[in-house]
Motif scaffolding. Structure first.
Motif, PDB file in Angstrom:
ATOM      1  N   ALA A  32      -1.921   0.491   0.238  1.00  0.00           N
ATOM      2  CA  ALA A  32      -0.527   0.448   0.690  1.00  0.00           C
ATOM      3  C   ALA A  32      -0.140  -0.959   1.149  1.00  0.00           C
ATOM      4  CB  ALA A  32      -0.307   1.453   1.813  1.00  0.00           C
ATOM      5  N   GLY A  33      -1.097  -1.892   1.065  1.00  0.00           N
ATOM      6  CA  GLY A  33      -0.831  -3.267   1.478  1.00  0.00           C
ATOM      7  C   GLY A  33      -0.940  -3.478   2.975  1.00  0.00           C
ATOM      8  N   GLU A  34      -1.492  -2.517   3.683  1.00  0.00           N
ATOM      9  CA  GLU A  34      -1.668  -2.587   5.139  1.00  0.00           C
ATOM     10  C   GLU A  34      -3.088  -3.056   5.431  1.00  0.00           C
ATOM     11  OE1 GLU A  34      -0.822   1.465   6.049  1.00  0.00           O
ATOM     12  OE2 GLU A  34       1.319   1.247   5.621  1.00  0.00           O
ATOM     13  N   PHE A  35      -3.314  -4.335   5.160  1.00  0.00           N
ATOM     14  CA  PHE A  35      -4.674  -4.872   5.200  1.00  0.00           C
ATOM     15  C   PHE A  35      -5.269  -4.866   6.605  1.00  0.00           C
ATOM     16  CE2 PHE A  35      -2.610  -7.168   1.579  1.00  0.00           C
ATOM     17  CZ  PHE A  35      -3.190  -6.385   0.602  1.00  0.00           C
ATOM     18  N   GLU A  36      -4.475  -5.187   7.605  1.00  0.00           N
ATOM     19  CA  GLU A  36      -4.996  -5.232   8.980  1.00  0.00           C
ATOM     20  C   GLU A  36      -5.450  -3.851   9.438  1.00  0.00           C
ATOM     21  OE1 GLU A  36      -6.514  -7.253  11.957  1.00  0.00           O
ATOM     22  OE2 GLU A  36      -5.390  -8.230  10.346  1.00  0.00           O
ATOM     23  N   ALA A  65      -7.406 -10.559   0.341  1.00  0.00           N
ATOM     24  CA  ALA A  65      -6.042 -10.149  -0.010  1.00  0.00           C
ATOM     25  C   ALA A  65      -5.041 -10.663   1.023  1.00  0.00           C
ATOM     26  CB  ALA A  65      -5.953  -8.627  -0.134  1.00  0.00           C
ATOM     27  N   GLN A  66      -5.418 -10.616   2.304  1.00  0.00           N
ATOM     28  CA  GLN A  66      -4.556 -11.166   3.365  1.00  0.00           C
ATOM     29  C   GLN A  66      -4.341 -12.656   3.161  1.00  0.00           C
ATOM     30  OE1 GLN A  66      -6.675 -10.083   6.988  1.00  0.00           O
ATOM     31  NE2 GLN A  66      -4.827  -9.056   7.718  1.00  0.00           N
ATOM     32  N   ALA A  67      -5.404 -13.361   2.842  1.00  0.00           N
ATOM     33  CA  ALA A  67      -5.308 -14.809   2.646  1.00  0.00           C
ATOM     34  C   ALA A  67      -4.407 -15.131   1.455  1.00  0.00           C
ATOM     35  CB  ALA A  67      -6.694 -15.416   2.448  1.00  0.00           C
ATOM     36  N   GLU A  68      -4.536 -14.367   0.389  1.00  0.00           N
ATOM     37  CA  GLU A  68      -3.692 -14.580  -0.792  1.00  0.00           C
ATOM     38  C   GLU A  68      -2.232 -14.289  -0.466  1.00  0.00           C
ATOM     39  OE1 GLU A  68      -2.500 -15.473  -4.694  1.00  0.00           O
ATOM     40  OE2 GLU A  68      -4.197 -16.052  -3.456  1.00  0.00           O
ATOM     41  N   GLN A  69      -2.003 -13.227   0.288  1.00  0.00           N
ATOM     42  CA  GLN A  69      -0.640 -12.880   0.706  1.00  0.00           C
ATOM     43  C   GLN A  69      -0.048 -13.999   1.561  1.00  0.00           C
ATOM     44  OE1 GLN A  69      -0.217  -9.436   3.357  1.00  0.00           O
ATOM     45  NE2 GLN A  69       1.211  -8.591   1.870  1.00  0.00           N
ATOM     46  N   GLN A  70      -0.841 -14.553   2.443  1.00  0.00           N
ATOM     47  CA  GLN A  70      -0.407 -15.661   3.289  1.00  0.00           C
ATOM     48  C   GLN A  70      -0.107 -16.902   2.451  1.00  0.00           C
ATOM     49  OE1 GLN A  70       0.240 -15.614   6.549  1.00  0.00           O
ATOM     50  NE2 GLN A  70       0.790 -17.763   6.610  1.00  0.00           N
ATOM     51  N   ARG A  71      -0.964 -17.179   1.467  1.00  0.00           N
ATOM     52  CA  ARG A  71      -0.761 -18.331   0.601  1.00  0.00           C
ATOM     53  C   ARG A  71       0.549 -18.204  -0.173  1.00  0.00           C
ATOM     54  NH1 ARG A  71      -0.573 -19.804  -4.183  1.00  0.00           N
ATOM     55  NH2 ARG A  71      -1.125 -17.820  -5.089  1.00  0.00           N
ATOM     56  N   ILE A  72       0.812 -17.020  -0.705  1.00  0.00           N
ATOM     57  CA  ILE A  72       2.049 -16.787  -1.451  1.00  0.00           C
ATOM     58  C   ILE A  72       3.258 -16.952  -0.541  1.00  0.00           C
ATOM     59  CG2 ILE A  72       3.410 -14.989  -2.617  1.00  0.00           C
ATOM     60  CD1 ILE A  72       0.716 -13.958  -3.750  1.00  0.00           C
ATOM     61  N   LEU A  76       6.292 -19.710  -0.926  1.00  0.00           N
ATOM     62  CA  LEU A  76       7.707 -19.326  -1.006  1.00  0.00           C
ATOM     63  C   LEU A  76       8.539 -20.057   0.039  1.00  0.00           C
ATOM     64  CD1 LEU A  76       7.345 -15.491  -1.653  1.00  0.00           C
ATOM     65  CD2 LEU A  76       8.298 -17.180  -3.241  1.00  0.00           C
ATOM     66  N   VAL A  77       8.014 -20.186   1.249  1.00  0.00           N
ATOM     67  CA  VAL A  77       8.725 -20.921   2.301  1.00  0.00           C
ATOM     68  C   VAL A  77       8.901 -22.375   1.884  1.00  0.00           C
ATOM     69  CG1 VAL A  77       8.545 -21.827   4.659  1.00  0.00           C
ATOM     70  CG2 VAL A  77       8.076 -19.414   4.210  1.00  0.00           C
ATOM     71  N   HIS A  78       7.838 -22.980   1.404  1.00  0.00           N
ATOM     72  CA  HIS A  78       7.886 -24.382   0.984  1.00  0.00           C
ATOM     73  C   HIS A  78       8.917 -24.569  -0.133  1.00  0.00           C
ATOM     74  CE1 HIS A  78       6.460 -28.438   0.342  1.00  0.00           C
ATOM     75  NE2 HIS A  78       6.339 -28.175  -0.956  1.00  0.00           N
ATOM     76  N   SER A  97      13.841 -15.130   1.857  1.00  0.00           N
ATOM     77  CA  SER A  97      13.820 -13.660   2.041  1.00  0.00           C
ATOM     78  C   SER A  97      12.558 -13.062   1.441  1.00  0.00           C
ATOM     79  CB  SER A  97      15.050 -13.027   1.392  1.00  0.00           C
ATOM     80  OG  SER A  97      16.212 -13.395   2.087  1.00  0.00           O
ATOM     81  N   ASP A  98      12.169 -13.555   0.250  1.00  0.00           N
ATOM     82  CA  ASP A  98      10.926 -13.091  -0.359  1.00  0.00           C
ATOM     83  C   ASP A  98       9.720 -13.411   0.514  1.00  0.00           C
ATOM     84  OD1 ASP A  98      12.315 -12.092  -2.521  1.00  0.00           O
ATOM     85  OD2 ASP A  98      11.807 -13.765  -3.856  1.00  0.00           O
ATOM     86  N   ALA A  99       9.741 -14.593   1.133  1.00  0.00           N
ATOM     87  CA  ALA A  99       8.643 -14.993   2.016  1.00  0.00           C
ATOM     88  C   ALA A  99       8.549 -14.041   3.213  1.00  0.00           C
ATOM     89  CB  ALA A  99       8.830 -16.426   2.482  1.00  0.00           C
ATOM     90  N   LEU A 100       9.689 -13.674   3.762  1.00  0.00           N
ATOM     91  CA  LEU A 100       9.692 -12.734   4.885  1.00  0.00           C
ATOM     92  C   LEU A 100       9.188 -11.360   4.471  1.00  0.00           C
ATOM     93  CD1 LEU A 100      13.017 -13.653   6.692  1.00  0.00           C
ATOM     94  CD2 LEU A 100      10.691 -14.027   7.512  1.00  0.00           C
ATOM     95  N   ASP A 101       9.512 -10.958   3.257  1.00  0.00           N
ATOM     96  CA  ASP A 101       9.055  -9.666   2.770  1.00  0.00           C
ATOM     97  C   ASP A 101       7.536  -9.615   2.588  1.00  0.00           C
ATOM     98  OD1 ASP A 101      11.635  -8.706   2.752  1.00  0.00           O
ATOM     99  OD2 ASP A 101      11.940  -9.083   0.600  1.00  0.00           O
TER     100      ASP A 101
END
Length: 102
Positions: A32-36, A65-72, A76-78, A97-101
Protein backbone atom coordinates in the motif's frame (compact mmCIF):
# COMPACT_ATOMS: atom_id res chain seq x y z
CA UNK A 1 1.63 -29.98 37.89
CA UNK A 2 2.10 -28.41 34.45
CA UNK A 3 4.98 -29.53 32.29
CA UNK A 4 7.30 -26.52 31.62
CA UNK A 5 8.32 -28.02 28.26
CA UNK A 6 4.68 -28.12 27.14
CA UNK A 7 4.23 -24.47 28.12
CA UNK A 8 7.41 -23.56 26.22
CA UNK A 9 6.19 -25.43 23.13
CA UNK A 10 2.85 -23.59 23.25
CA UNK A 11 4.65 -20.27 23.63
CA UNK A 12 6.86 -21.06 20.62
CA UNK A 13 3.82 -21.96 18.50
CA UNK A 14 2.12 -18.75 19.64
CA UNK A 15 5.23 -16.74 18.65
CA UNK A 16 5.32 -18.42 15.23
CA UNK A 17 1.69 -17.50 14.66
CA UNK A 18 2.29 -13.92 15.81
CA UNK A 19 5.36 -13.64 13.59
CA UNK A 20 3.47 -14.87 10.52
CA UNK A 21 0.66 -12.41 11.22
CA UNK A 22 3.13 -9.52 11.57
CA UNK A 23 4.92 -10.49 8.36
CA UNK A 24 1.70 -10.65 6.34
CA UNK A 25 0.29 -7.45 7.81
CA UNK A 26 3.60 -5.73 7.08
CA UNK A 27 3.40 -6.89 3.46
CA UNK A 28 -0.10 -5.38 3.22
CA UNK A 29 1.31 -2.04 4.38
CA UNK A 30 4.34 -2.35 2.09
CA UNK A 31 2.24 -2.91 -1.03
CA UNK A 32 0.00 0.00 0.00
CA UNK A 33 3.10 2.21 -0.01
CA UNK A 34 3.06 2.56 3.80
CA UNK A 35 6.72 1.70 4.23
CA UNK A 36 7.17 3.07 7.75
CA UNK A 37 4.23 1.04 9.08
CA UNK A 38 5.60 -2.08 7.40
CA UNK A 39 9.07 -1.51 8.88
CA UNK A 40 7.56 -1.08 12.35
CA UNK A 41 5.71 -4.39 12.09
CA UNK A 42 8.74 -6.27 10.78
CA UNK A 43 10.86 -4.78 13.54
CA UNK A 44 8.43 -6.32 16.02
CA UNK A 45 9.19 -9.67 14.39
CA UNK A 46 12.85 -9.12 15.20
CA UNK A 47 11.93 -8.55 18.86
CA UNK A 48 10.37 -12.01 18.84
CA UNK A 49 13.12 -13.64 16.77
CA UNK A 50 16.36 -11.67 16.44
CA UNK A 51 17.62 -13.90 13.63
CA UNK A 52 14.55 -13.80 11.38
CA UNK A 53 16.05 -13.45 7.90
CA UNK A 54 12.78 -12.75 6.09
CA UNK A 55 11.97 -9.84 8.41
CA UNK A 56 15.44 -8.39 7.90
CA UNK A 57 15.14 -8.72 4.12
CA UNK A 58 11.69 -7.10 4.14
CA UNK A 59 12.99 -4.21 6.23
CA UNK A 60 15.91 -3.69 3.84
CA UNK A 61 13.57 -3.70 0.86
CA UNK A 62 11.18 -1.23 2.49
CA UNK A 63 14.03 1.09 3.42
CA UNK A 64 15.25 0.98 -0.18
CA UNK A 65 11.75 1.82 -1.39
CA UNK A 66 11.61 4.73 1.08
CA UNK A 67 14.94 6.02 -0.17
CA UNK A 68 13.79 5.79 -3.79
CA UNK A 69 10.56 7.60 -2.92
CA UNK A 70 12.58 10.32 -1.21
CA UNK A 71 14.92 10.61 -4.20
CA UNK A 72 11.98 11.01 -6.59
CA UNK A 73 10.38 13.61 -4.34
CA UNK A 74 13.59 15.64 -4.12
CA UNK A 75 14.04 15.48 -7.91
CA UNK A 76 10.49 16.76 -8.40
CA UNK A 77 11.09 19.65 -5.99
CA UNK A 78 14.34 20.54 -7.73
CA UNK A 79 12.70 20.40 -11.17
CA UNK A 80 9.73 22.40 -9.89
CA UNK A 81 11.97 25.15 -8.52
CA UNK A 82 13.86 25.30 -11.81
CA UNK A 83 10.57 25.61 -13.70
CA UNK A 84 9.50 28.40 -11.34
CA UNK A 85 12.79 30.23 -11.92
CA UNK A 86 12.15 30.01 -15.67
CA UNK A 87 8.69 31.51 -15.17
CA UNK A 88 6.81 28.28 -15.89
CA UNK A 89 4.46 28.70 -12.96
CA UNK A 90 1.86 26.13 -14.01
CA UNK A 91 4.50 23.45 -14.58
CA UNK A 92 6.25 24.36 -11.33
CA UNK A 93 2.99 24.04 -9.41
CA UNK A 94 2.29 20.62 -10.97
CA UNK A 95 5.79 19.34 -10.16
CA UNK A 96 5.69 20.61 -6.59
CA UNK A 97 2.23 19.09 -6.11
CA UNK A 98 3.59 15.76 -7.36
CA UNK A 99 6.48 16.07 -4.91
CA UNK A 100 4.03 16.59 -2.04
CA UNK A 101 2.03 13.58 -3.14
CA UNK A 102 5.17 11.46 -2.85
Amino acid sequence: MADPRAAEALSGADDDSRIEHLLVTGLDHYFAGEFEAAINLWTRVLFLDRNHDRARAYIDRARSAQAEQQRISEALVHEGLEAFDRGEVVRARALLSDALDQ
